[in-house]
Motif scaffolding. Structure first.
Motif, short mmCIF file in Angstrom:
data_model
loop_
_atom_site.label_atom_id
_atom_site.label_comp_id
_atom_site.label_asym_id
_atom_site.label_seq_id
_atom_site.Cartn_x
_atom_site.Cartn_y
_atom_site.Cartn_z
N GLN A 169 38.38 37.86 22.90
CA GLN A 169 37.70 37.41 24.08
C GLN A 169 36.06 37.38 23.91
O GLN A 169 35.37 37.36 25.01
CB GLN A 169 38.13 38.54 25.28
CG GLN A 169 39.56 38.34 25.74
CD GLN A 169 39.52 37.25 26.98
OE1 GLN A 169 38.62 37.08 27.48
NE2 GLN A 169 40.56 36.26 26.82
N ARG B 165 36.23 34.04 21.63
CA ARG B 165 36.95 33.50 22.41
C ARG B 165 37.28 31.79 22.17
O ARG B 165 38.29 31.23 22.76
CB ARG B 165 36.64 33.65 24.20
CG ARG B 165 35.21 33.05 24.44
CD ARG B 165 34.96 33.82 25.69
NE ARG B 165 35.69 33.37 26.92
CZ ARG B 165 35.15 32.70 27.69
NH1 ARG B 165 34.03 32.30 27.80
NH2 ARG B 165 35.89 32.00 28.96
N ARG C 10 31.97 40.01 32.17
CA ARG C 10 32.88 39.13 32.28
C ARG C 10 34.17 39.78 31.29
O ARG C 10 35.32 39.80 31.67
CB ARG C 10 32.64 37.64 31.92
CG ARG C 10 33.81 36.83 31.96
CD ARG C 10 33.82 35.36 31.45
NE ARG C 10 33.00 35.47 30.32
CZ ARG C 10 33.57 35.67 29.01
NH1 ARG C 10 35.15 35.90 29.09
NH2 ARG C 10 33.10 35.73 27.68
N MET C 11 33.65 40.09 30.27
CA MET C 11 34.61 40.92 29.16
C MET C 11 35.19 42.01 29.89
O MET C 11 36.34 42.26 29.78
CB MET C 11 33.67 41.05 27.87
CG MET C 11 33.94 39.86 26.99
SD MET C 11 32.50 39.57 25.97
CE MET C 11 32.93 41.09 25.02
N LYS D 168 35.55 42.88 32.89
CA LYS D 168 36.13 42.44 33.98
C LYS D 168 37.68 42.13 33.58
O LYS D 168 38.69 42.64 33.85
CB LYS D 168 35.83 41.29 34.92
CG LYS D 168 34.84 41.70 35.84
CD LYS D 168 34.53 40.29 36.72
CE LYS D 168 33.52 40.78 37.64
NZ LYS D 168 32.74 39.45 38.10
N SER D 169 37.86 41.43 32.42
CA SER D 169 38.79 40.96 31.66
C SER D 169 39.88 42.03 31.26
O SER D 169 41.06 42.22 30.89
CB SER D 169 38.77 39.82 30.70
OG SER D 169 38.47 40.67 29.44
N ARG E 217 40.38 44.95 32.79
CA ARG E 217 41.07 45.67 33.86
C ARG E 217 40.75 46.85 33.96
O ARG E 217 41.94 47.72 33.83
CB ARG E 217 42.73 45.20 34.06
CG ARG E 217 42.63 43.69 34.43
CD ARG E 217 44.19 43.49 34.48
NE ARG E 217 44.92 43.78 33.38
CZ ARG E 217 45.30 43.02 32.28
NH1 ARG E 217 44.68 41.81 32.21
NH2 ARG E 217 46.16 43.49 31.37
#
Lengths: 473, 47
Positions: free
Chosen positions: A41, A261, B35-36, B38-39, B41
């Motif tokens: 990611q 990613r 963003r990372m 957020k991913s 969770r």
């Protein structure tokens, strides 16, 4: 030396931020892809940050301070060799695109897939040795630096930093390493260039710095054309060759490229990291050149630290210490993870029989044990040891030349066999050790010979054992 | 003269290129990090 209570507070806050971020992301599902590759990611810029944070400590401090004497001119030339080598590797795409196309996770896997178990185990053992020695050298250089910064024995500080790095690496794996790298780069990227500027100013500005460099150049000029020279064209070319070999096979580079990613992110992130390395080598060269004027009596890592302490304004000392902590911990955590990964995936799992292959949970346990082991061993060999450089350069040269021969032959040469792969590691290492320690040749001859011997052994053994060991693919 | 130009160019290029990369990495890296996170969770939401 000039550490104030406020500086301790800055350092403590820094440690707390780093460890809480590192442990915070660990509260997630545990799979090998999560631990080793951050679920694939990582974005382009955070990847570049991670490259910068990891490689800076090694380039700026170990090679500068570990060599004992400071040679700013060598560092200035090496900066361009480094940039050229990493740019070529980056545009070529071997460390960034090839593993992703094959959907592999580690550098060892690439070698294992092509050359089988034995080559993978040899690679794992060699590279673990490199990283553990690198960690030891990092620790030894930084403990001498922190002795200057703190003015007392740095044992407690070093232990604390190693502990923090181990805790966040063990708990969050690659996620923690990448996220904390961003925090590290935030501080390092300001403080190192700024301290280079301050030390240049303390030494008497650019002209004084240039006079110092010109003097070193004039002294080195008569011998520059010889092979023994440290700063001549031959030496620069050999450095370039070894940097290129390292860029093509070092596991920390592959690990980052695989956790990006997208292919584009890993490709561009590596290139950004490569360009920043020139800056890193030049800043350390500037500080080293200023050391001659600012703290002429000190040597090695202590001179480096004394120059920084003497030239940085009082209010910034705490931040400067935090930046050094950042360089140390980001380097350590990435290398701990690399060693843990190699000891678990490339060595332990390969030695287990086929029907007892561990699942994801066991793999992660192996990985954690590997991380803790590497921290422990490197602390024991690194703290207060001054003589790691000779062994480290041996391992680095052998692993880089053998690894590059394996990677390149694995990708481009269909006739390459596992005998060639095992032979290339052993031939490079044997030649280097014999030339350096038995025949007492200079570093340049030994390193160049190691690279040539590795590639020659790969070619010769692959051709000789082509039919006996395996059929060419 | 050539050596002086080499030193000037190398040091200037190092500072310039690093400044560009640093600003890019810090400015554009921050949204990426968010963003990372957020991913992932995580228990605390970033919304």
């Amino acid at each position: 030396m000039r550490i104030l209570p406020a500086d301790y507070i800055i350092m403590a806050v820094y440690l707390v931020i780093v460890i809480s971020l590192g442990v915070y992301v660990s509260n997630q599902g545990e799979s090998a892809v999560h631990m080793l590759l951050a679920d694939r990611q990582i974005g382009l810029y955070s990847l570049a940050a991670s490259f910068i944070a990891t490689e800076w400590g090694t380039i700026s401090l170990v090679f500068q301070a570990g060599a004992g004497g400071l040679n700013p001119l060598r560092q200035l030339y090496a900066a361009w060799a480094l940039l050229a080598a990493f740019l070529i590797a980056g545009f070529w795409g071997i460390p960034t695109i090839t593993p992703r196309r094959k959907k592999l996770m580690t550098a060892g896997e690439i070698i294992g897939e092509r050359f089988g178990k034995t080559a993978r185990i040899i690679f794992g053992v060699f590279m673990s040795g490199v990283y553990i020695l690198l960690l030891g050298a990092l620790l030894s250089a930084f403990s001498r630096m922190f002795a200057v910064f703190l003015g007392t024995s740095p044992a407690f500080m070093m232990l604390l930093m190693v502990l923090v790095a181990v805790v966040y690496t063990v708990s969050g794996g690659m996620w923690s390493v990448v996220l904390t790298s961003y925090i590290h780069v935030f501080v390092i990227g300001v403080m190192i260039p700024v301290s280079a500027l301050f030390s240049m100013k303390a030494a008497g500005g650019f002209d004084a710095l240039f006079t110092e460099l010109a003097e070193i150049e004039a002294k080195a000029a008569p011998a520059a054309a010889t092979l023994a020279s440290d700063t001549g064209p031959a030496a620069i070319f050999i450095k370039f060759l070894l940097f290129l070999c390292a860029a093509l096979c070092f596991p920390t580079i592959y690990a980052r490229a695989c956790s990006a990613r997208s292919v584009g992110a890993s490709y561009k992130g590596f290139l950004l990291g490569a360009i920043s390395m020139l800056g890193c080598a030049v800043f350390s060269s500037v500080i080293a050149a200023s050391a001659a004027a600012v703290s002429p009596k000190a040597a090695g890592a202590a001179a480096f630290a004394k120059t920084i302490v003497a030239s940085t304004p009082k209010g910034l000392t705490g931040l400067m210490c935090a930046a050094s902590m950042g360089i140390f911990m980001s380097g350590c955590s990435a290398y701990y993870l690399a060693v843990g990964r190699m000891l678990s995936k490339d060595v332990a799992e390969q030695l287990l029989p086929e029907n007892k292959k561990p699942g994801d949970a066991d793999s992660i346990k192996f990985l954690r044990v590997g991380v803790i082991l590497s921290a422990l061993i490197s602390f024991i060999i690194g703290y207060r040891s001054d003589n790691l450089t000779a062994v480290l350069t041996f391992f680095l040269t052998a692993a880089a030349s053998g690894g590059a021969a394996c990677t390149l032959a694995g990708v481009y040469w269909k006739k390459a066999t596992k005998a060639g792969a095992a032979g290339s590691f052993l031939a490079g290492g044997t030649f280097y050790a014999a030339a350096r320690f038995y025949f007492h040749r200079g570093y340049n001859v030994a390193a160049f010979g190691a690279v040539i011997f590795s590639f020659a052994a790969m070619a010769a053994l692959s051709l000789i054992f082509a039919n006996k060991t395996e059929r060419a693919v | 003269m050539g050596f002086k130009m080499f030193c000037e160019f190398t040091i200037g290029f190092a500072f310039g290129s690093f400044l560009c990369i640093y600003l890019n990495v810090i400015m554009k890296g921050a949204p990426e990090i968010i963003r990372m996170l957020k991913s992932l969770r995580l228990p605390v939401s970033f919304r």
